[in-house]
Design a protein around this motif. Sequence first.
Motif, PDB file in Angstrom:
ATOM      1  N   SER A   3       1.010  -1.128  -0.305  1.00  0.00           N
ATOM      2  CA  SER A   3      -0.007  -0.067   0.330  1.00  0.00           C
ATOM      3  C   SER A   3       0.834   1.550  -0.081  1.00  0.00           C
ATOM      4  CB  SER A   3      -1.177  -0.223   1.291  1.00  0.00           C
ATOM      5  OG  SER A   3      -0.601   0.709   2.177  1.00  0.00           O
ATOM      6  N   SER A   4       2.015   1.482   0.154  1.00  0.00           N
ATOM      7  CA  SER A   4       2.920   2.375   0.120  1.00  0.00           C
ATOM      8  C   SER A   4       3.248   2.682  -1.082  1.00  0.00           C
ATOM      9  CB  SER A   4       4.701   2.050   0.982  1.00  0.00           C
ATOM     10  OG  SER A   4       5.137   0.959   0.350  1.00  0.00           O
ATOM     11  N   LEU A   5       3.082   1.975  -1.880  1.00  0.00           N
ATOM     12  CA  LEU A   5       2.802   2.796  -3.632  1.00  0.00           C
ATOM     13  C   LEU A   5       2.036   3.610  -3.576  1.00  0.00           C
ATOM     14  CD1 LEU A   5       3.925  -0.828  -5.154  1.00  0.00           C
ATOM     15  CD2 LEU A   5       5.172   1.308  -4.766  1.00  0.00           C
ATOM     16  N   PHE A   6       0.668   3.804  -2.838  1.00  0.00           N
ATOM     17  CA  PHE A   6       0.120   4.788  -3.495  1.00  0.00           C
ATOM     18  C   PHE A   6      -0.054   6.020  -2.626  1.00  0.00           C
ATOM     19  CE2 PHE A   6      -1.521   0.113  -4.995  1.00  0.00           C
ATOM     20  CZ  PHE A   6      -1.718   0.736  -6.030  1.00  0.00           C
ATOM     21  N   HIS A   7       0.547   5.986  -1.529  1.00  0.00           N
ATOM     22  CA  HIS A   7       0.991   7.083  -0.766  1.00  0.00           C
ATOM     23  C   HIS A   7       1.403   8.270  -1.476  1.00  0.00           C
ATOM     24  CE1 HIS A   7      -0.469   5.816   2.893  1.00  0.00           C
ATOM     25  NE2 HIS A   7       0.346   4.261   2.604  1.00  0.00           N
ATOM     26  N   HIS A   8       0.747   9.259  -1.003  1.00  0.00           N
ATOM     27  CA  HIS A   8       1.315  11.100  -2.235  1.00  0.00           C
ATOM     28  C   HIS A   8       2.273  11.333  -1.183  1.00  0.00           C
ATOM     29  CE1 HIS A   8       1.286  14.214  -4.465  1.00  0.00           C
ATOM     30  NE2 HIS A   8       0.565  15.186  -3.153  1.00  0.00           N
ATOM     31  N   THR A   9       3.114  11.590  -2.268  1.00  0.00           N
ATOM     32  CA  THR A   9       5.129  11.407  -1.109  1.00  0.00           C
ATOM     33  C   THR A   9       5.148  13.186  -1.610  1.00  0.00           C
ATOM     34  OG1 THR A   9       6.346  10.649  -2.587  1.00  0.00           O
ATOM     35  CG2 THR A   9       5.449  10.298  -0.720  1.00  0.00           C
ATOM     36  N   LYS A  10       4.671  14.450  -1.476  1.00  0.00           N
ATOM     37  CA  LYS A  10       4.570  15.307  -1.579  1.00  0.00           C
ATOM     38  C   LYS A  10       6.391  15.949  -1.522  1.00  0.00           C
ATOM     39  CE  LYS A  10       2.739  19.901  -2.422  1.00  0.00           C
ATOM     40  NZ  LYS A  10       1.725  20.487  -1.620  1.00  0.00           N
ATOM     41  N   GLN A  11       6.621  16.607  -2.139  1.00  0.00           N
ATOM     42  CA  GLN A  11       8.721  17.300  -1.819  1.00  0.00           C
ATOM     43  C   GLN A  11       8.234  18.617  -2.094  1.00  0.00           C
ATOM     44  OE1 GLN A  11      11.092  14.699  -4.891  1.00  0.00           O
ATOM     45  NE2 GLN A  11      12.692  15.423  -2.812  1.00  0.00           N
ATOM     46  N   GLU A  12       8.891  19.455  -1.346  1.00  0.00           N
ATOM     47  CA  GLU A  12       8.783  20.623  -0.749  1.00  0.00           C
ATOM     48  C   GLU A  12      10.568  20.667  -0.845  1.00  0.00           C
ATOM     49  OE1 GLU A  12       6.238  22.165   2.305  1.00  0.00           O
ATOM     50  OE2 GLU A  12       4.443  21.818   1.315  1.00  0.00           O
ATOM     51  N   GLU A  13      10.090  22.334  -2.041  1.00  0.00           N
ATOM     52  CA  GLU A  13      11.416  22.952  -2.851  1.00  0.00           C
ATOM     53  C   GLU A  13      11.608  24.685  -1.826  1.00  0.00           C
ATOM     54  OE1 GLU A  13      14.958  23.372  -5.763  1.00  0.00           O
ATOM     55  OE2 GLU A  13      13.211  21.342  -5.609  1.00  0.00           O
ATOM     56  N   ILE A  21       7.879  28.671  -0.137  1.00  0.00           N
ATOM     57  CA  ILE A  21       7.749  27.837  -0.630  1.00  0.00           C
ATOM     58  C   ILE A  21       7.703  27.903  -2.670  1.00  0.00           C
ATOM     59  CG2 ILE A  21       6.364  25.255  -1.324  1.00  0.00           C
ATOM     60  CD1 ILE A  21       5.146  25.681   1.340  1.00  0.00           C
ATOM     61  N   LEU A  22       8.582  26.934  -3.537  1.00  0.00           N
ATOM     62  CA  LEU A  22       8.461  27.391  -4.601  1.00  0.00           C
ATOM     63  C   LEU A  22       7.415  26.749  -4.930  1.00  0.00           C
ATOM     64  CD1 LEU A  22      12.544  26.068  -5.427  1.00  0.00           C
ATOM     65  CD2 LEU A  22      11.712  28.713  -5.474  1.00  0.00           C
ATOM     66  N   GLN A  23       7.526  26.978  -6.051  1.00  0.00           N
ATOM     67  CA  GLN A  23       5.944  26.870  -7.177  1.00  0.00           C
ATOM     68  C   GLN A  23       6.485  25.905  -8.422  1.00  0.00           C
ATOM     69  OE1 GLN A  23       3.308  29.808  -6.225  1.00  0.00           O
ATOM     70  NE2 GLN A  23       2.638  29.306  -4.655  1.00  0.00           N
ATOM     71  N   MET A  24       5.838  25.296  -9.541  1.00  0.00           N
ATOM     72  CA  MET A  24       5.928  24.897 -10.124  1.00  0.00           C
ATOM     73  C   MET A  24       5.265  26.239 -11.227  1.00  0.00           C
ATOM     74  SD  MET A  24       6.034  21.535 -12.622  1.00  0.00           S
ATOM     75  CE  MET A  24       6.275  20.237 -11.095  1.00  0.00           C
ATOM     76  N   LEU A  33      10.481  26.516 -11.468  1.00  0.00           N
ATOM     77  CA  LEU A  33       9.728  27.049 -10.042  1.00  0.00           C
ATOM     78  C   LEU A  33      10.000  28.434  -9.815  1.00  0.00           C
ATOM     79  CD1 LEU A  33      11.685  23.935  -8.571  1.00  0.00           C
ATOM     80  CD2 LEU A  33       9.568  24.446  -9.294  1.00  0.00           C
ATOM     81  N   GLY A  34       9.345  28.702  -9.067  1.00  0.00           N
ATOM     82  CA  GLY A  34       8.795  30.400  -9.105  1.00  0.00           C
ATOM     83  C   GLY A  34       8.774  30.503  -7.729  1.00  0.00           C
ATOM     84  N   CYS A  35       9.417  31.552  -7.029  1.00  0.00           N
ATOM     85  CA  CYS A  35       9.035  31.792  -5.013  1.00  0.00           C
ATOM     86  C   CYS A  35       7.415  32.116  -4.595  1.00  0.00           C
ATOM     87  CB  CYS A  35       9.815  33.496  -5.286  1.00  0.00           C
ATOM     88  SG  CYS A  35       9.443  33.061  -3.037  1.00  0.00           S
ATOM     89  N   SER A  36       6.736  31.130  -3.873  1.00  0.00           N
ATOM     90  CA  SER A  36       5.304  32.142  -3.872  1.00  0.00           C
ATOM     91  C   SER A  36       5.348  32.859  -3.021  1.00  0.00           C
ATOM     92  CB  SER A  36       4.742  31.009  -3.108  1.00  0.00           C
ATOM     93  OG  SER A  36       5.569  30.617  -1.768  1.00  0.00           O
TER      94      SER A  36
END
Length: 180
Positions: A3-13, A21-24, A33-36
């Motif tokens: 089930s770990s394959l389906f977990h959302h892993t969000k990377q924040e830069e 936080i940088l936004q795409m 990538l631009g600054c929020s």
Amino acid sequence: MNSSLFHHTKQEEHCPKCGSILQMKQGKKGLFLGCSAYPQCDYLRPLQRVEHKVLKTLEETCPQCGDLLALKQGAFGMFIGCCAYPQCDFVVHEEQKIEARIPCPECGKGHLVTRRGRQGKTFYGCNSFPHCKFSLPSTPYEMPCPQCGFPLALLKNESETGQHMQCANKTCRHSFEIAK
């Protein structure tokens, strides 16, 4: 099934300038990538690396690193740059076409320099850009307009009798002739 394959892993830069936080984002040259915290912080980083096509390797060496120079094709046309790019960022710049330092008539602080537009067309603009957006489409001459007194004129054409000039002031555009 795992089930770990389906977990959302969000990377924040985070922004190296301000820590936000940088936004795409999507721009005319692709994703970046631009600054929020924009417009307070103007940090951005392109996601695609800009590639320059090497047209011809030259025999001259780079004065910064000693590697060979190459004729390259980039987003703004052809230029000569170091083959060791991105480690060495040496680029041969064109000489300024206006030798005389003509003061900018709009801001009075800068002077006019030769520039190239997006399509490669030459124009003349204030070196205080973006604070001053004064520009002219052709070579300016320090010659006051007889009608409004604006200090610059543009050469329209030359004949045996003299030069036909036009006032560089966009609100005047008075045409006048200077006899030879």
